[in-house]
Motif scaffolding. Sequence first.
Motif, short mmCIF file in Angstrom:
data_model
loop_
_atom_site.label_atom_id
_atom_site.label_comp_id
_atom_site.label_asym_id
_atom_site.label_seq_id
_atom_site.Cartn_x
_atom_site.Cartn_y
_atom_site.Cartn_z
N PHE A 1 16.18 9.23 32.19
CA PHE A 1 16.03 10.55 31.58
C PHE A 1 17.38 11.17 31.23
N CYS A 2 18.37 11.00 32.10
CA CYS A 2 19.70 11.56 31.81
C CYS A 2 20.29 10.92 30.57
N ARG A 3 20.10 9.63 30.43
CA ARG A 3 20.62 8.96 29.24
C ARG A 3 19.92 9.45 27.97
N TRP A 4 18.59 9.64 28.06
CA TRP A 4 17.84 10.14 26.89
C TRP A 4 18.31 11.54 26.52
N ILE A 5 18.54 12.37 27.52
CA ILE A 5 18.99 13.74 27.26
C ILE A 5 20.32 13.74 26.53
N LYS A 6 21.26 12.92 27.00
CA LYS A 6 22.59 12.89 26.38
C LYS A 6 22.54 12.35 24.95
N GLN A 7 21.63 11.45 24.68
CA GLN A 7 21.59 10.81 23.38
C GLN A 7 20.74 11.55 22.35
N ASN A 8 19.79 12.39 22.80
CA ASN A 8 18.80 12.94 21.87
C ASN A 8 18.73 14.46 21.83
N ILE A 9 19.34 15.16 22.76
CA ILE A 9 19.28 16.62 22.74
C ILE A 9 20.62 17.16 22.28
N PRO A 10 20.65 17.81 21.10
CA PRO A 10 21.91 18.41 20.65
C PRO A 10 22.35 19.53 21.60
N ASN A 11 23.63 19.61 21.84
CA ASN A 11 24.18 20.65 22.72
C ASN A 11 23.47 20.68 24.08
N TRP A 12 23.25 19.50 24.65
CA TRP A 12 22.54 19.44 25.92
C TRP A 12 23.31 20.12 27.05
N ARG A 13 24.61 20.28 26.87
CA ARG A 13 25.40 20.94 27.92
C ARG A 13 25.08 22.43 28.03
N ASP A 14 24.44 22.97 27.02
CA ASP A 14 24.07 24.39 27.05
C ASP A 14 22.62 24.60 27.45
N CYS A 15 21.95 23.56 27.94
CA CYS A 15 20.56 23.68 28.39
C CYS A 15 20.52 24.08 29.86
N ILE A 16 19.32 24.39 30.32
CA ILE A 16 19.09 24.68 31.72
C ILE A 16 17.89 23.87 32.19
N VAL A 17 17.98 23.31 33.39
CA VAL A 17 16.90 22.50 33.95
C VAL A 17 15.96 23.41 34.73
N VAL A 18 14.66 23.27 34.48
CA VAL A 18 13.66 24.15 35.07
C VAL A 18 12.64 23.31 35.83
N ARG B 1 28.22 7.67 35.06
CA ARG B 1 28.16 6.42 34.32
C ARG B 1 27.37 5.42 35.17
N LEU B 2 26.74 4.50 34.49
CA LEU B 2 25.94 3.53 35.20
C LEU B 2 26.83 2.53 35.91
N ARG B 3 26.42 2.10 37.08
CA ARG B 3 27.17 1.12 37.83
C ARG B 3 27.20 -0.21 37.09
#
Length: 411
Positions: free
Chosen positions: A160-177, A398-400
């Motif tokens: 899920f973290c990888r999908w978020i980084k690759q597909n959500i623009p400006n994901w750093r400005d999101c909030i997890v709920v 990062r992935l091991r």
Amino acid sequence: MARFNKTSSRSTMRIIGGSSHPELTELIAKKVGVKPGQVILGKFANNETKVQLKDQVRCQDVYIIQTGAVSSNDAIMELLLLINSCKLASAESITVVTPYFPYSKGDQKSSLRSPITAKLVANMLKRAGANHLMMLDPHSPQLEGFFDHPVDCLKVEPLFCRWIKQNIPNWRDCIVVSPDEGGAKRSVMIANSLGLEFAMIHNRHKKSLKKKSILSLMTRDIDDLSDEIVQVHQPPEELQLTHKMVDKFLKISGDVSGLNCIVVDDMIDSGSTIRLALEVLNSHGSGQVYVFATHGIFSGPCAQILLESPNLEKLVVTNSLPQARNQTSMGSKLEVVDISGMVSEFIRRSHYNESVSVLSHYIMEKGGQKQGARQISAEAETPEEDMEQLTLDPPTQRLRKGFRLESVCWD
């Protein structure tokens, strides 16, 4: 013994799939590098389950892939017969791979005179002859304690973290709920991995909400607190909630105004919990909402109920359950993350007696980028004496090394 032989190879491995998810079995076997074992699955004339192995499994490590929530009762009976068939055929070890453990919600007594169904299923698997079990993101942590043999519970947070980084623009400005209190720990793990802020929806009087759950409030005025029930395409009786009930029973901790939200849950079944979360976030002025769930069951009118929400941007689930029909009905709103790479790597590592903990963990790596404009502005206002703590950049993930998500597993 095949399991403890250091020179073991794929020739001592057998992958057998039940009828619940043959597509996932094919993907896993292909990435492991073996052919799925041949097995006859069917019904007798009296509707009893029929199972017959076509390949020999003597002194082999057998991995049986069978997921729940797809005709669960038949899937459990079929799984038990497969396990017992392998045991009677002198298999060296039998590992059950259940991406979605059947009856995982029955982890406690729901009333005074009700069973603990998950414990009963665990006992049946043990008696049938299972030596090891793998499940994906169980509904509750105590499920692992129901078994007397080893259990590996893999997490999908890395996917899920990888999908978020690759597909959500400006994901750093999101909030997890978190949509309720039960999913707080799961949401916090993703928030910590991404370095994002966290909010939680408090779902009070949940028992009363189960009787009268939700309905669409798309045309609702935030200040409208009438008792009138808004009808949308004749929703089921159990999915109805008045405007007053939403504001009375559902509170949110955290500021989501103007922010895109990432809602995380373990499964989407009836859709009521997620729809309630979407309505609460909409009433608090949030932006687009991305919903992540490990298991997409989508029972009954769930898909229609969720698609009616105006602030839903994407539904992201894994292929722990067949999703072809849901993809057809929900179109571009539904994204499916493939878990076959993670499961195949688990099988490879288990067969060669390697550690599997790497599959659900990240390594902390310093020196990452700032987590967005909101954090940078907050650091600018921090006193100099407190800057020493913030000089260590938020850890990126990062992935091991050696962690295969999608590649073929080689010897």
